[in-house]
Design a protein around this motif. Sequence first.
Motif, PDB file in Angstrom:
ATOM      1  N   SER A   1       3.705 -52.094   9.202  1.00  0.00           N
ATOM      2  CA  SER A   1       5.060 -51.340   8.839  1.00  0.00           C
ATOM      3  C   SER A   1       5.126 -50.152  10.244  1.00  0.00           C
ATOM      4  N   TYR A   2       4.032 -49.745  10.742  1.00  0.00           N
ATOM      5  CA  TYR A   2       4.191 -48.725  11.865  1.00  0.00           C
ATOM      6  C   TYR A   2       4.915 -49.143  13.079  1.00  0.00           C
ATOM      7  N   HIS A   3       4.960 -50.445  13.203  1.00  0.00           N
ATOM      8  CA  HIS A   3       5.605 -50.852  14.732  1.00  0.00           C
ATOM      9  C   HIS A   3       7.100 -50.981  14.505  1.00  0.00           C
TER      10      HIS A   3
ATOM     11  N   GLY B   1       0.587 -39.532  13.513  1.00  0.00           N
ATOM     12  CA  GLY B   1      -0.129 -38.279  13.323  1.00  0.00           C
ATOM     13  C   GLY B   1      -0.486 -37.864  12.044  1.00  0.00           C
ATOM     14  N   LEU B   2       0.571 -37.611  11.045  1.00  0.00           N
ATOM     15  CA  LEU B   2       0.234 -37.132   9.965  1.00  0.00           C
ATOM     16  C   LEU B   2      -0.058 -37.588   8.670  1.00  0.00           C
ATOM     17  N   LEU B   3       0.613 -38.977   8.568  1.00  0.00           N
ATOM     18  CA  LEU B   3       0.669 -39.312   7.008  1.00  0.00           C
ATOM     19  C   LEU B   3      -0.860 -39.802   6.748  1.00  0.00           C
ATOM     20  N   THR B   4      -1.366 -40.728   7.397  1.00  0.00           N
ATOM     21  CA  THR B   4      -2.643 -41.361   7.085  1.00  0.00           C
ATOM     22  C   THR B   4      -3.866 -39.959   6.997  1.00  0.00           C
ATOM     23  N   LYS B   5      -3.528 -38.838   7.785  1.00  0.00           N
ATOM     24  CA  LYS B   5      -4.231 -37.864   7.812  1.00  0.00           C
ATOM     25  C   LYS B   5      -4.405 -37.059   6.600  1.00  0.00           C
ATOM     26  N   VAL B   6      -3.119 -36.907   5.804  1.00  0.00           N
ATOM     27  CA  VAL B   6      -2.827 -36.192   4.827  1.00  0.00           C
ATOM     28  C   VAL B   6      -3.804 -36.878   3.617  1.00  0.00           C
ATOM     29  N   GLY B   7      -3.841 -38.349   3.736  1.00  0.00           N
ATOM     30  CA  GLY B   7      -4.765 -38.841   2.619  1.00  0.00           C
ATOM     31  C   GLY B   7      -6.374 -38.498   2.977  1.00  0.00           C
ATOM     32  N   VAL B   8      -6.596 -38.449   4.320  1.00  0.00           N
ATOM     33  CA  VAL B   8      -8.229 -38.037   4.776  1.00  0.00           C
ATOM     34  C   VAL B   8      -8.190 -36.729   4.123  1.00  0.00           C
TER      35      VAL B   8
ATOM     36  N   ALA C   1       9.717 -42.296  17.724  1.00  0.00           N
ATOM     37  CA  ALA C   1       9.514 -40.837  17.719  1.00  0.00           C
ATOM     38  C   ALA C   1       8.794 -40.730  16.180  1.00  0.00           C
ATOM     39  N   VAL C   2       9.546 -41.743  15.005  1.00  0.00           N
ATOM     40  CA  VAL C   2       9.075 -41.741  13.697  1.00  0.00           C
ATOM     41  C   VAL C   2       7.725 -42.289  13.530  1.00  0.00           C
ATOM     42  N   ALA C   3       7.562 -43.124  14.264  1.00  0.00           N
ATOM     43  CA  ALA C   3       6.323 -43.801  14.295  1.00  0.00           C
ATOM     44  C   ALA C   3       5.015 -42.764  14.639  1.00  0.00           C
ATOM     45  N   ALA C   4       5.406 -42.037  15.788  1.00  0.00           N
ATOM     46  CA  ALA C   4       4.727 -41.301  16.387  1.00  0.00           C
ATOM     47  C   ALA C   4       4.221 -40.122  15.346  1.00  0.00           C
ATOM     48  N   LEU C   5       5.421 -39.761  14.561  1.00  0.00           N
ATOM     49  CA  LEU C   5       5.138 -38.455  13.502  1.00  0.00           C
ATOM     50  C   LEU C   5       4.292 -39.261  12.430  1.00  0.00           C
ATOM     51  N   PHE C   6       4.526 -40.472  11.897  1.00  0.00           N
ATOM     52  CA  PHE C   6       3.757 -40.951  10.961  1.00  0.00           C
ATOM     53  C   PHE C   6       2.246 -41.162  11.326  1.00  0.00           C
TER      54      PHE C   6
END
Lengths: 114, 499
Positions: free
Chosen positions: B233-235, B247-254, B240-245
Amino acid sequence: MEAFWAVITGLLFSAGIFLMLRRHLAKLILGLILLSNAANLVIFSSGGLVKGHPSIIPPGEATLPTPHGDSLPQVLILTAIVISFGVLGYFLTLLRSAHKTAGTEDLEQLRGLK
Amino acid sequence: MIDLLLFLPITVPLATALLSVIVRDRARTSAFVGVVGAGVLLVVNLVLLVRVQDLGILVARPGNWDAPFGITLVADYLSAAMLAITGLIGLAVSVYALTDTAERYRHKNFFALFHFLLMGVCGAFLAGDLFNLYVWFEVMLISSFVLLTLDRSREQLVGAVQYVTINLVSSVIFLAGLGLLYGNTGTLNMADLAQKLTLSEDAMLILSSSVFFLIAFGIKAGLFPLFFWLPGSYHTPPIAVAALFSGLLTKVGVYALIRSFTLIFTQDQGLTGLLLPAIAGATMVAGVLGAVAQSDIRKILSFHIISQIGYMIMGLALMTPLALAGSIFYLIHHIVVKTNLFLIAGMIARAGRGFHLSKLGGLLNAKPYLALLFLIPAFSLAGIPPLSGFFSKFIIIRAGLETGDIALVVTALVVGVLTLISMTKIWQEAFWKAQPEHDEDDQPKKSVGVAQWVPVAALAVITVIIGIAAEPVMNFAETAATQLLDPAAYIAAVLGGQP
């Protein structure tokens, strides 16, 4: 009582997963609805089921009488229900766009595999 | 005053989002609100970072209900660092988005969704109890769902169905695990849970709920074998949205994984202690091998997110002070570098003809500065000294050598080399080789705006600074790791004088 709800929750989970494995987008959504309700029931029944004893301190007393029900799980579920309602609303718009842009709700066709 | 400061990372994005809905009809005002809101958030989060360093762990109780009964917001070193980096990424991406995304999607409330997402991310970093963590996860996810399908194209729909479904399943698992934990302990406050579970002898309870959390957060973080939604889905969204995702989304999981496995599930780590190293290794390898087969820049970068997550989980799996410090260093470095690479991919696509490597070429002569800017984060990602990626990999690998996990260390080293190969592939295809012939129906070249150069250059400079000033960052990460490994201070700060 708990055993009954445990079985119901199990049935909801399995029915939800079965529906999610279908190819049709609408069935996927139905499966997700069942799953989120199953999770709500887990919280509901794991808080302990007490019938007819609301957690209200009777007039003239200082503490809660035992036994009493736990109202926190119900508050949690209320929040969870609102959230899953919002998400499912969004999912329905996805279904509609799939129908509009691709003319199909079949996931395989949507991906261009068939 | 301190209390107010802890609410600001949530209320500032909320206010900005609401304001940008109101002014969306006026292009300039809307852009102004979006960028200024992100700027204010960065300042607030930096102030919070300084306060946490001065005063130790900060706690706020909305409504003055004492923990564990009320809601608690907690900021320790790890939370504060994540908040500061979130502010930085928010500002960089919002400026970058001015060039086309913000304008094009203004009427779809681009900036409102952008800031709602930041609110969810900040809330998740501050949450002091599990149910709030769930709610902030949902705030973040619902905004990301809409951002992911801004165009409603077929490609986005396919990506979104995967993304939304798997994330909902993850939320359901999280919710069920949380319910079981509440049923057995009667609390959801993380500090209180940490205390109660230390005393608990019910190994089955701890094991079953920790596995629920491992799977739920593992899906969100993109761990092996639960990562397929990410490159699927990230492509698809605007870059700009992909860059935000990225950087941040998976890292909230981590972050959630680090928090729950250092605070709540610290006792008997039988199963998870065995699982985590294996998952870490498999995640690194699966990510990097997945990238080899791809030829869309965004897909290559998406797969590299997964392999990098593997390094962070390796630090968590080793569970020594040095390894955890390495994980935190890695988180900080990775968010900056990965966001920057996605932003640069957007510039490459504008200067060349799209994201596909076969359509690109000749950019070294056409855009020499872009080539330089690409090299910095790309080398950093691969771990070339003296950039930030070298130190983060070095610390984790050294921690692995100290504990004697040779298999993991070898995996980490090999994956590092493969990452370099992947980056040279992009370099060779996009920058070095001659410009290929193009058809009539290829996407035309577009100019790269000033608003794109500035954030990309700023993030590149930060990457270099983290590399040069590795020692202060490392000291910070070590303090954060010490705090995580000895949760007594955290518990005392949240529960106050209570037993």
